[in-house]
Design an enzyme around this catalytic site. Structure first.
Site, PDB file in Angstrom:
ATOM      1  N   ASP A  85      47.970  47.146  15.334  1.00 40.63           N
ATOM      2  CA  ASP A  85      48.818  46.323  16.208  1.00 40.63           C
ATOM      3  C   ASP A  85      50.218  46.896  16.282  1.00 40.63           C
ATOM      4  OD1 ASP A  85      46.592  44.431  15.117  1.00 40.63           O
ATOM      5  OD2 ASP A  85      47.318  43.640  17.031  1.00 40.63           O
ATOM      6  N   CYS A  91      37.625  44.223  12.452  1.00 42.85           N
ATOM      7  CA  CYS A  91      38.140  43.611  13.681  1.00 42.85           C
ATOM      8  C   CYS A  91      37.545  44.297  14.912  1.00 42.85           C
ATOM      9  CB  CYS A  91      39.666  43.632  13.695  1.00 42.85           C
ATOM     10  SG  CYS A  91      40.389  42.443  14.877  1.00 42.85           S
TER      11      CYS A  91
END
Ligand code: RUB
Length: 332
Positions: free
Chosen positions: A199, A130
């Site tokens: 996250d 990512c």
């Protein structure tokens, strides 16, 4: 009358939902900036109306994406600092508080980068998944220390955030090898570290990050490659102290399979040749979870601006920073 949310806040919320603004830290930064914009543009004439508008703005932002806890942590931080007896005072304190949040965020990233850089040796190869500003801060600081690094960058389906990582690394002059997600195990033998962001981090040290992180961490353990998670403390999820789990966002199946692709699968398959619509009962299901949970036993270090921690000890830091208050100051 309905409390008024200024249009710029609605636009920020739309941009977060559409992932034009994305990544946990960047979302938190944009949300704090949006609350300042709400304060500046609020038409409220009474302190109560001002506060109502601000709470409504925070709710609008909160409802965009559910997984990155940096978003509610940012909203909480700003709303808690709103203080004053007049609209002017409330406005000024909101703007100040948002600005200090944004300064702290940037400062934390830089400090974290310096700590993470200590794990990286000259000549190391990092394998990324990512796009994480916190993970990249570690690379940037190592480069500033004069180390040379190389990177193997996972593409990261379906949205290819690996391209953003590759762009940034190439800007810094880091040699990049871009691979498809399925090639990760093959390339792990060439890597010295798996380096990812987060996250959310749960009280047990589990790491919630882009879908595919957990599988990567498991094969990294199998290959003996340490997994380093770069996550400033704004990613610590206080609700998990009281047993709540982190919501995993599910996104539109069209990110995985376009209507056209679906139609071609359907027409070559279905005896009646009918074209299925997404979500229809045609026997073809697409699932698109955006994040997964990596258990703490696959994580070697969580690097924060407060230092580097084994995942099992993150709970101590979480208690110190957040206590066990998980209020929702944006509630109506
Ligand atoms: C982004 C992602 C990132 C974390 C950390 O997912 O999983 O690894 O948010 O990023 P998405 P940062 O693209 O779906 O938002 O370190 O920049 O906060």
């Amino acid at each position: 009358a309905e409390p008024e949310v200024v249009p710029a806040v609605e636009s920020t919320a739309d941009a977060i939902a559409a992932m034009e603004i994305r990544g946990a830290a960047t979302i938190a930064d944009a949300a704090a900036a949006a609350l300042a914009t709400q304060a500046e543009g609020s038409p409220a004439e009474t302190p109560a109306a001002f506060r109502r508008g601000l709470r409504a703005a925070a709710r609008t932002l909160y409802e965009t994406r559910p997984t990155a806890v940096s978003l509610p942590n940012a909203l909480r931080y700003v709303l808690r600092g709103v203080d004053g007896d007049t609209v002017a005072e409330l406005r000024a304190s909101t703007i100040d508080r948002a600005a200090s949040f944004r300064r702290d965020l940037e400062h934390a990233r830089e400090t974290l980068g310096g700590i993470g850089a200590n794990r990286l040796r000259d000549g190391d190869v990092v394998l990324t998944h990512c796009h994480s500003t916190d993970a990249l801060a570690c690379v940037e600081a190592a480069l500033e220390d004069g180390k040379s690094l190389e990177a193997i960058v996972k593409e990261t389906r379906p949205r290819k955030q690996g391209h953003i990582t590759a762009t940034q690394l190439r800007e810094w002059g880091v040699p990049v090898t871009l691979i498809v997600d399925g090639a990760a195990r093959r390339y792990l033998d060439a890597a010295d570290h798996v380096l990812v962001g987060a996250d959310s981090i749960a009280a047990d040290g589990s790491v919630i990050n882009k879908i595919g992180t957990s599988g990567l961490a498991v094969v990294a353990r199998e290959r003996g490659v340490p997994v380093m998670v770069a996550a400033q403390t704004i990613k610590l999820h206080p609700d998990t102290l009281t047993g709540h789990t982190v919501a995993i966002e599910t996104r539109d199946e069209r990110e995985v399979l376009s209507d056209e692709e679906r139609a071609s699968i359907r027409s070559s398959d279905a005896p009646d040749g009918s074209v299925g619509e997404p979500g229809s009962e045609d026997g073809l299901t697409v699932e698109n979870p955006a994040f997964d949970v990596t258990p703490p036993r696959y994580v070697d270090a969580i690097v924060t601006e407060r230092g580097q921690f084994p995942p099992e000890s993150i709970v101590t830091l979480m208690r110190e920073l957040f206590g066990d208050t998980t209020d929702e100051p944006w509630a109506e």
